[in-house]
Design an enzyme around this catalytic site. Structure first.
Site, PDB file in Angstrom:
ATOM      1  N   GLU A 121       0.853  -1.192   0.000  1.00  0.00           N
ATOM      2  CA  GLU A 121       0.000   0.000   0.000  1.00  0.00           C
ATOM      3  C   GLU A 121       0.882   1.233   0.000  1.00  0.00           C
ATOM      4  OE1 GLU A 121      -2.975  -0.006   3.065  1.00  0.00           O
ATOM      5  OE2 GLU A 121      -4.335  -1.251   1.894  1.00  0.00           O
ATOM      6  N   HIS A 240      -9.399  10.719   2.751  1.00  0.00           N
ATOM      7  CA  HIS A 240      -9.065   9.686   1.772  1.00  0.00           C
ATOM      8  C   HIS A 240      -9.203  10.299   0.394  1.00  0.00           C
ATOM      9  CE1 HIS A 240      -8.854   5.995  -0.465  1.00  0.00           C
ATOM     10  NE2 HIS A 240      -8.538   5.358   0.646  1.00  0.00           N
ATOM     11  N   ARG A 286      -1.023  10.149   1.580  1.00  0.00           N
ATOM     12  CA  ARG A 286      -2.438  10.447   1.352  1.00  0.00           C
ATOM     13  C   ARG A 286      -2.759  11.935   1.267  1.00  0.00           C
ATOM     14  NH1 ARG A 286      -5.955   6.182   4.916  1.00  0.00           N
ATOM     15  NH2 ARG A 286      -5.863   4.583   3.325  1.00  0.00           N
ATOM     16  N   HIS A 345     -11.872  10.652   6.490  1.00  0.00           N
ATOM     17  CA  HIS A 345     -11.704   9.200   6.517  1.00  0.00           C
ATOM     18  C   HIS A 345     -11.181   8.681   7.848  1.00  0.00           C
ATOM     19  CE1 HIS A 345     -11.067   5.258   4.858  1.00  0.00           C
ATOM     20  NE2 HIS A 345      -9.765   5.296   5.094  1.00  0.00           N
ATOM     21  N   ARG A 380      -1.593   9.466   8.915  1.00  0.00           N
ATOM     22  CA  ARG A 380      -1.528   8.026   9.198  1.00  0.00           C
ATOM     23  C   ARG A 380      -1.002   7.250   7.997  1.00  0.00           C
ATOM     24  NH1 ARG A 380      -6.197   3.762   8.486  1.00  0.00           N
ATOM     25  NH2 ARG A 380      -6.539   5.211   6.794  1.00  0.00           N
TER      26      ARG A 380
HETATM   27  C1  FAD Z   1     -14.175   2.675   4.474  1.00  0.00           C
HETATM   28  C2  FAD Z   1     -13.024   2.507   5.422  1.00  0.00           C
HETATM   29  C3  FAD Z   1     -11.954   1.687   5.078  1.00  0.00           C
HETATM   30  C4  FAD Z   1     -10.878   1.527   5.952  1.00  0.00           C
HETATM   31  N1  FAD Z   1      -9.858   0.667   5.627  1.00  0.00           N
HETATM   32  C5  FAD Z   1      -8.866   0.438   6.517  1.00  0.00           C
HETATM   33  C6  FAD Z   1      -7.859  -0.529   6.276  1.00  0.00           C
HETATM   34  O1  FAD Z   1      -7.881  -1.220   5.258  1.00  0.00           O
HETATM   35  N2  FAD Z   1      -6.889  -0.709   7.201  1.00  0.00           N
HETATM   36  C7  FAD Z   1      -6.842   0.011   8.358  1.00  0.00           C
HETATM   37  O2  FAD Z   1      -5.932  -0.184   9.171  1.00  0.00           O
HETATM   38  N3  FAD Z   1      -7.796   0.931   8.640  1.00  0.00           N
HETATM   39  C8  FAD Z   1      -8.809   1.145   7.753  1.00  0.00           C
HETATM   40  N4  FAD Z   1      -9.783   2.062   8.058  1.00  0.00           N
HETATM   41  C9  FAD Z   1      -9.790   2.686   9.378  1.00  0.00           C
HETATM   42  C10 FAD Z   1     -10.230   1.641  10.394  1.00  0.00           C
HETATM   43  O3  FAD Z   1     -11.272   0.864   9.846  1.00  0.00           O
HETATM   44  C11 FAD Z   1     -10.715   2.272  11.687  1.00  0.00           C
HETATM   45  O4  FAD Z   1      -9.783   3.200  12.158  1.00  0.00           O
HETATM   46  C12 FAD Z   1     -10.903   1.192  12.749  1.00  0.00           C
HETATM   47  O5  FAD Z   1     -11.743   0.174  12.248  1.00  0.00           O
HETATM   48  C13 FAD Z   1     -11.490   1.773  14.001  1.00  0.00           C
HETATM   49  O6  FAD Z   1     -11.838   0.715  14.851  1.00  0.00           O
HETATM   50  P1  FAD Z   1     -12.543   1.074  16.212  1.00  0.00           P
HETATM   51  O7  FAD Z   1     -12.818  -0.206  16.892  1.00  0.00           O
HETATM   52  O8  FAD Z   1     -11.762   2.106  16.907  1.00  0.00           O
HETATM   53  O9  FAD Z   1     -13.916   1.798  15.762  1.00  0.00           O
HETATM   54  P2  FAD Z   1     -15.140   1.275  14.911  1.00  0.00           P
HETATM   55  O10 FAD Z   1     -14.827   0.028  14.185  1.00  0.00           O
HETATM   56  O11 FAD Z   1     -15.634   2.429  14.107  1.00  0.00           O
HETATM   57  O12 FAD Z   1     -16.232   0.915  16.018  1.00  0.00           O
HETATM   58  C14 FAD Z   1     -16.808   1.936  16.804  1.00  0.00           C
HETATM   59  C15 FAD Z   1     -17.962   1.342  17.585  1.00  0.00           C
HETATM   60  O13 FAD Z   1     -18.421   2.282  18.546  1.00  0.00           O
HETATM   61  C16 FAD Z   1     -19.844   2.396  18.480  1.00  0.00           C
HETATM   62  N5  FAD Z   1     -20.165   3.728  18.989  1.00  0.00           N
HETATM   63  C17 FAD Z   1     -19.753   4.934  18.530  1.00  0.00           C
HETATM   64  N6  FAD Z   1     -20.160   5.918  19.346  1.00  0.00           N
HETATM   65  C18 FAD Z   1     -20.845   5.319  20.349  1.00  0.00           C
HETATM   66  C19 FAD Z   1     -21.503   5.797  21.515  1.00  0.00           C
HETATM   67  N7  FAD Z   1     -21.493   7.101  21.840  1.00  0.00           N
HETATM   68  N8  FAD Z   1     -22.139   4.903  22.318  1.00  0.00           N
HETATM   69  C20 FAD Z   1     -22.142   3.571  22.024  1.00  0.00           C
HETATM   70  N9  FAD Z   1     -21.492   3.065  20.945  1.00  0.00           N
HETATM   71  C21 FAD Z   1     -20.855   3.929  20.125  1.00  0.00           C
HETATM   72  C22 FAD Z   1     -20.170   2.117  17.031  1.00  0.00           C
HETATM   73  O14 FAD Z   1     -21.521   1.723  16.869  1.00  0.00           O
HETATM   74  C23 FAD Z   1     -19.180   0.976  16.759  1.00  0.00           C
HETATM   75  O15 FAD Z   1     -19.689  -0.226  17.265  1.00  0.00           O
HETATM   76  C24 FAD Z   1     -10.863   2.234   7.173  1.00  0.00           C
HETATM   77  C25 FAD Z   1     -11.933   3.066   7.516  1.00  0.00           C
HETATM   78  C26 FAD Z   1     -13.014   3.204   6.650  1.00  0.00           C
HETATM   79  C27 FAD Z   1     -14.159   4.082   7.041  1.00  0.00           C
END
Ligand code: FAD
Length: 535
Positions: A121, A240, A286, A345, A380
């Site tokens: 990547e 992004h 990026r 993003h 990032r």
């Molecule tokens: C389209 C896309 C593609 C991506 N591709 C990549 C990749 O290939 N590789 C990579 O490293 N990163 C990638 N990223 C970034 C990465 O996916 C995220 O940074 C990572 O998944 C975040 O994980 P997390 O567990 O912190 O949050 P999330 O997976 O976003 O989970 C957050 C959770 O918190 C819950 N929530 C939010 N606010 C509240 C609240 N106030 N009360 C209760 N629940 C709440 C939501 O419902 C969800 O369950 C991508 C992001 C996107 C949007």
């Protein structure tokens, strides 16, 4: 409804994890058999950026690669603000966390010899992205973890509740205020807990053009800031470069891996405009690619991702998700260039945490995108965020398991706000539009000052708690972006287009400091009415 099983006040020594994405679920699994409650605004599998990840996880597991090389790439992209020890720590723990994910059932792709297959990547000096069936990493990770969580008896999952305030007692976390999602008349529920892990994801949905789900609207960051936690680097938002512009909110993503496979960026004349902008062209960092795409669109030439030559007929098999998103909109990416634009993003900033994921508030940990560990600096490196989520989730679990969590000596305070009138859609729309036009890919003093004044007024005056939380995070982003009078990484100021060595330090701020900045700006007359910028 909270039934007796869900009455958390009966389990006051429980660990409560807010968020059902990679960080939240992985932390819950690592804490097992310790009883934990996971609260998720959306049903598991939905409303989490994790499920949408297409590239995969960066891990130096291939022969000839090393944690040191991975850390060096992370530092290079972070524009002078990456904490090198943090970056190296992440890279070194990557292999162990990938093994954990394999153990939980994530079917990472393998090569003919059975070794983990790794992709390249942007800005990685080696092929080091572990992935699943091309672009299905996020879905596969989520479905494996959800299955593991559902079959772990020590984990209770409470879906459909949003955490809207952190309750504190004597300077330490005492519980949370929750409310049922989608019911404006629902009464708030308070739950007691002396150990809360925020894993609520990012802030992308504060922007009108974003790749993030609606739940990623900065609520976790807001409730921590409102409880007094230190917030780090909020001004650094990654855009992004290649969201697919087919009129959807959120916009579907054309993964970076497409450019890794040779897809090019062209304008409506068919010219590869990134060649003139950076020696790595489409594989430049990026922020540079995002500004290139932005400038081409602003100049009226349009921007398109062209995979006709690089992938052609193999597109559907190699990138099924992107292919499906294009086909639904009537674009066949094997034969046609894909219209793209930059979209909010990823948030490099977040709740400031130490190596254990501890925040500045006793009893509060933060992991995943809502946190700021220092790993990403001002920008990032692709696929480092899932890695950070999984590494810190494990560290938080280890830290909590090694701590004595006192049972709640005091009941949580009364709900902070009981009013929750339905949020007028226009206000949310205005806030999101202002984030995109005023705190987007290209920023300047006038627009930032105008945004600070607007968000401060909403944060101060609204009686709607959801809107107030959104405005809180927006205010923190805007004030820090206004204060940083330079361009660095993803933060680009048209009025300060270069990096200033004296500002090569991370931002550490609080809501009180942000309000002070807003107050000082409210005394300054607007220099002119800023014109909206169209992204
Ligand atoms: C389209 C896309 C593609 C991506 N591709 C990549 C990749 O290939 N590789 C990579 O490293 N990163 C990638 N990223 C970034 C990465 O996916 C995220 O940074 C990572 O998944 C975040 O994980 P997390 O567990 O912190 O949050 P999330 O997976 O976003 O989970 C957050 C959770 O918190 C819950 N929530 C939010 N606010 C509240 C609240 N106030 N009360 C209760 N629940 C709440 C939501 O419902 C969800 O369950 C991508 C992001 C996107 C949007």
């Amino acid at each position: 409804m909270l039934n007796q099983d869900h009455d958390l006040t009966r389990h006051a020594d429980n660990v409560v994890i807010v968020g059902g994405g990679l960080a939240g679920l992985f932390c819950a699994l690592k804490l097992a058999p310790r009883p934990v409650t996971v609260i998720s605004a959306a049903p598991l599998g939905q409303g989490a950026s994790t499920a949408w990840a297409q590239g995969g996880i960066a891990a130096a597991v291939a022969e000839g690669d090393s944690a040191e090389a991975h850390a060096a790439d992370t530092v290079a992209v972070g524009a002078g603000l990456v904490d090198e020890a943090v970056a190296l720590g992440l890279a070194r723990e990557a292999g162990a966390r990938i093994r954990d994910l394999l153990h939980y059932g994530v079917p990472f792709d393998r090569d003919l010899e059975g070794k983990l297959a790794v992709a390249r990547e942007a800005a990685h000096s080696a092929r080091r992205i572990v992935h699943v069936r091309g672009d299905m990493a996020g879905k596969a990770i989520m479905s494996a973890l959800i299955e593991a969580v559902r079959s772990t008896p020590s984990i209770r999952v409470l879906e459909g509740y949003v955490a809207e305030a952190l309750l504190t007692w004597d300077g330490a976390v005492a519980g949370l205020q929750l409310r049922q999602v989608g019911d404006a008349a629902a009464k708030p529920v308070t739950v007691a807990s002396r150990a809360v892990v925020l894993a609520t994801g990012g802030i992308g949905h504060l922007y009108a053009v974003t790749t993030n789900p609606p739940e990623a609207s900065g609520l976790g960051l807001a409730i921590a800031a409102r409880a007094g936690a230190v917030i780090a680097d909020p001004e650094f938002v990654q855009f992004h470069p290649t969201a697919i512009m087919v009129g959807r909110d959120p916009a579907p993503l054309a993964t970076e891996a497409l450019r890794g496979e040779g897809a090019t960026l062209i304008n409506d004349k068919g010219e590869r405009f990134m060649l003139a902008r950076h020696k790595l062209a489409e594989l430049a960092p990026r922020d540079i690619v995002a500004r290139g795409v932005f400038a081409e669109i602003a100049a009226g030439h349009g921007a398109f991702l062209d995979a006709r030559e690089a992938l052609g007929a193999h597109f559907a098999e190699k990138f099924p998700t992107v292919h499906a998103n294009c086909m639904v909109a009537g674009i066949d990416p094997a034969k046609q260039p894909i219209p793209v634009a930059p979209a909010a993003h990823y948030h490099m900033g977040g709740i400031a945490v130490d190596h254990h994921g501890r925040t500045s508030l006793k009893g509060l940990w933060a992991g995943g995108e809502v946190s700021s560990t220092g790993a990403h600096g001002a920008n990032r490196l692709a696929s480092n965020s899932l890695l950070e989520a999984v590494v810190y989730a494990a560290r938080i679990a280890e830290d909590i398991n090694g701590s004595t969590i006192a049972a709640s000596a005091h009941p949580p305070a009364a709900p902070i706000i009981s009013r929750n009138c339905a949020m007028p859609p226009i206000t949310e729309r205005n806030l999101r539009a202002m984030m995109t036009t005023h705190i987007g890919v290209i920023r300047d003093d006038d627009r930032l000052a105008e945004a600070v004044r607007s968000f401060a007024a909403i944060e101060r005056d609204t009686g709607n708690i959801a809107l107030r939380n959104m405005a809180t995070t927006a205010l923190l982003v805007a004030t820090s972006a206004w204060t940083r009078c330079e361009s660095r990484g993803a933060h680009y100021r048209a009025d300060y287009p270069t990096e200033r060595p004296a500002l090569a330090h991370r931002t550490m701020t609080t809501l009180v400091a942000a309000r002070d900045i807003a107050a000082s700006l409210s005394e300054r007359a607007p220099a002119r009415t800023a014109q909206p910028m169209i992204v």
